[in-house]
Scaffold this active site. Structure first.
Site, PDB file in Angstrom:
ATOM      1  N   GLY A 104      14.081  -1.130  -4.439  1.00  0.00           N
ATOM      2  CA  GLY A 104      13.925   0.345  -4.701  1.00  0.00           C
ATOM      3  C   GLY A 104      14.232   1.083  -3.481  1.00  0.00           C
ATOM      4  N   ALA A 105      15.365   0.786  -2.767  1.00  0.00           N
ATOM      5  CA  ALA A 105      15.494   1.396  -1.415  1.00  0.00           C
ATOM      6  C   ALA A 105      16.753   2.432  -1.401  1.00  0.00           C
ATOM      7  CB  ALA A 105      15.927   0.262  -0.361  1.00  0.00           C
TER       8      ALA A 105
ATOM      9  N   ASP B 156      17.299  -4.884 -11.837  1.00  0.00           N
ATOM     10  CA  ASP B 156      15.933  -4.443 -12.074  1.00  0.00           C
ATOM     11  C   ASP B 156      15.096  -5.470 -11.675  1.00  0.00           C
ATOM     12  OD1 ASP B 156      13.673  -3.937 -13.462  1.00  0.00           O
ATOM     13  OD2 ASP B 156      14.463  -4.052 -15.403  1.00  0.00           O
ATOM     14  N   VAL B 157      14.343  -5.408 -10.690  1.00  0.00           N
ATOM     15  CA  VAL B 157      13.347  -6.401 -10.320  1.00  0.00           C
ATOM     16  C   VAL B 157      12.267  -6.603 -11.359  1.00  0.00           C
ATOM     17  CG1 VAL B 157      13.516  -5.846  -7.849  1.00  0.00           C
ATOM     18  CG2 VAL B 157      11.876  -4.780  -9.212  1.00  0.00           C
TER      19      VAL B 157
ATOM     20  N   ASN C  61       8.820  -2.143  -3.064  1.00  0.00           N
ATOM     21  CA  ASN C  61       8.939  -0.713  -3.157  1.00  0.00           C
ATOM     22  C   ASN C  61       9.366   0.054  -4.410  1.00  0.00           C
ATOM     23  OD1 ASN C  61       8.662   2.175  -1.835  1.00  0.00           O
ATOM     24  ND2 ASN C  61      10.778   2.026  -2.323  1.00  0.00           N
TER      25      ASN C  61
ATOM     26  N   SER D  91      -0.773   2.660  -4.117  1.00  0.00           N
ATOM     27  CA  SER D  91      -1.007   4.065  -3.984  1.00  0.00           C
ATOM     28  C   SER D  91      -2.523   4.371  -3.913  1.00  0.00           C
ATOM     29  CB  SER D  91      -0.413   4.618  -5.314  1.00  0.00           C
ATOM     30  OG  SER D  91      -0.641   5.877  -5.572  1.00  0.00           O
TER      31      SER D  91
ATOM     32  N   TYR E 267       0.702   4.574 -14.502  1.00  0.00           N
ATOM     33  CA  TYR E 267       0.557   4.392 -12.885  1.00  0.00           C
ATOM     34  C   TYR E 267      -0.355   3.929 -11.941  1.00  0.00           C
ATOM     35  CZ  TYR E 267       2.664   5.634  -8.249  1.00  0.00           C
ATOM     36  OH  TYR E 267       3.210   5.653  -7.037  1.00  0.00           O
TER      37      TYR E 267
ATOM     38  N   ALA F 244      -2.733   2.141 -13.292  1.00  0.00           N
ATOM     39  CA  ALA F 244      -2.978   0.735 -13.810  1.00  0.00           C
ATOM     40  C   ALA F 244      -1.986  -0.372 -12.927  1.00  0.00           C
ATOM     41  CB  ALA F 244      -2.747   0.404 -15.162  1.00  0.00           C
TER      42      ALA F 244
ATOM     43  N   LYS G 253      -0.351   0.385 -10.143  1.00  0.00           N
ATOM     44  CA  LYS G 253      -1.037   0.199  -8.362  1.00  0.00           C
ATOM     45  C   LYS G 253      -2.263  -0.484  -8.196  1.00  0.00           C
ATOM     46  CE  LYS G 253       2.966   2.334  -7.473  1.00  0.00           C
ATOM     47  NZ  LYS G 253       3.996   1.527  -6.583  1.00  0.00           N
TER      48      LYS G 253
END
Length: 242
Positions: free
Chosen positions: A11-12, A60-61, A87, A139, A152, A154, A156
């Site tokens: 995601g860079a 897509d990772v 990331n 996060s 989100y 959950a 993280k």
């Protein structure tokens, strides 16, 4: 200390991921820059201008097989995989009672499963090397929860548990795994929040300012350089969560 090493950053293409990729490039690392939709030629040039190689990889990772192929390609091109920064992440906010199954699933798919996929495939290479640093993007929401972000939060929180388990499993071979928990950082993702929400967030930050992407990037480099730190979650949040 990091000169000549290989860093994979997912995601860079922009925001925090781009800042992390640039920070490692400035340390002399060759960069494998994963992105989902597009990446600018300017970003690639910025990295290469640091005197290192940049290998952009679209995909897509959250796809298990893509993650496996990415690690194979890294090994073929650079021989080693020294640093992995997970990331890649998305949001799809909605109150819990209105959240669709699709909204929940797609956030877990990218954020949590994507992190697992990359660790799963990269760890085998790192174990053989008997060295490596894995840095996961959690996060503060994964610690505290947040209204409208059950999916989100959950994902993280899951990353935090995954980080600690990974750290315990890989430690005997000298591989570290840590997580960064950013607070409110100025990015395209946070820029879309209503102004009143942003003001409310600012009130919860003791340092009374928003974080910058470089703050997160510096933390990632810190973890990569410190081989005696593992299984930790570092809040980079201006004091939001103490």
């Amino acid at each position: 200390m990091l000169q000549g090493k290989t860093a994979v950053v997912t995601g860079a293409a922009k925001g925090i991921g781009k800042a992390i990729a640039l920070a490692f490039a400035k340390e002399g690392c060759n960069i494998v820059l994963n992105y989902h939709s597009s990446v600018s030629d300017e970003t690639i040039k910025e990295i290469e201008d640091c005197g290192v190689k940049c290998m952009p990889v679209k995909g897509d990772v959250g796809d298990f097989e893509f993650a496996a192929q990415l690690v194979k390609d890294v090994k073929k091109e650079f021989k080693t995989l020294d640093i992995l920064v997970n990331n890649a992440g998305i949001t799809s906010d909605m109150l819990l009672m209105r959240m669709s199954e699709e909204q929940f699933d797609k956030v877990i798919h990218t954020n949590l499963k994507g992190t697992f996929n990359m660790i799963r495939h990269a760890s085998s290479l790192m174990l053989k090397q008997r060295s490596g640093a894995i840095i996961n993007m959690a996060s503060v929401v994964g610690v505290t929860g947040n209204v409208g972000q059950a999916n989100y939060a959950a994902s993280k929180a899951g990353i935090i548990g995954l980080t600690k388990s990974t750290a315990k499993e890989l430690a005997q071979r000298g591989v570290t795994c840590n997580a960064i928990a950013p607070g409110f950082v100025e990015t395209d993702m946070t820029a879309v929040l209503p102004e009143d929400v942003q003001k409310q967030m600012l009130e919860t930050i003791p340092l009374k300012r928003y974080g910058q992407v470089e703050d997160i990037a510096n933390a990632a480099v810190f973890f990569a350089k410190n081989t005696y730190i593992t299984g930790q979650v570092l809040n980079v949040d201006g004091g939001m969560v103490m």
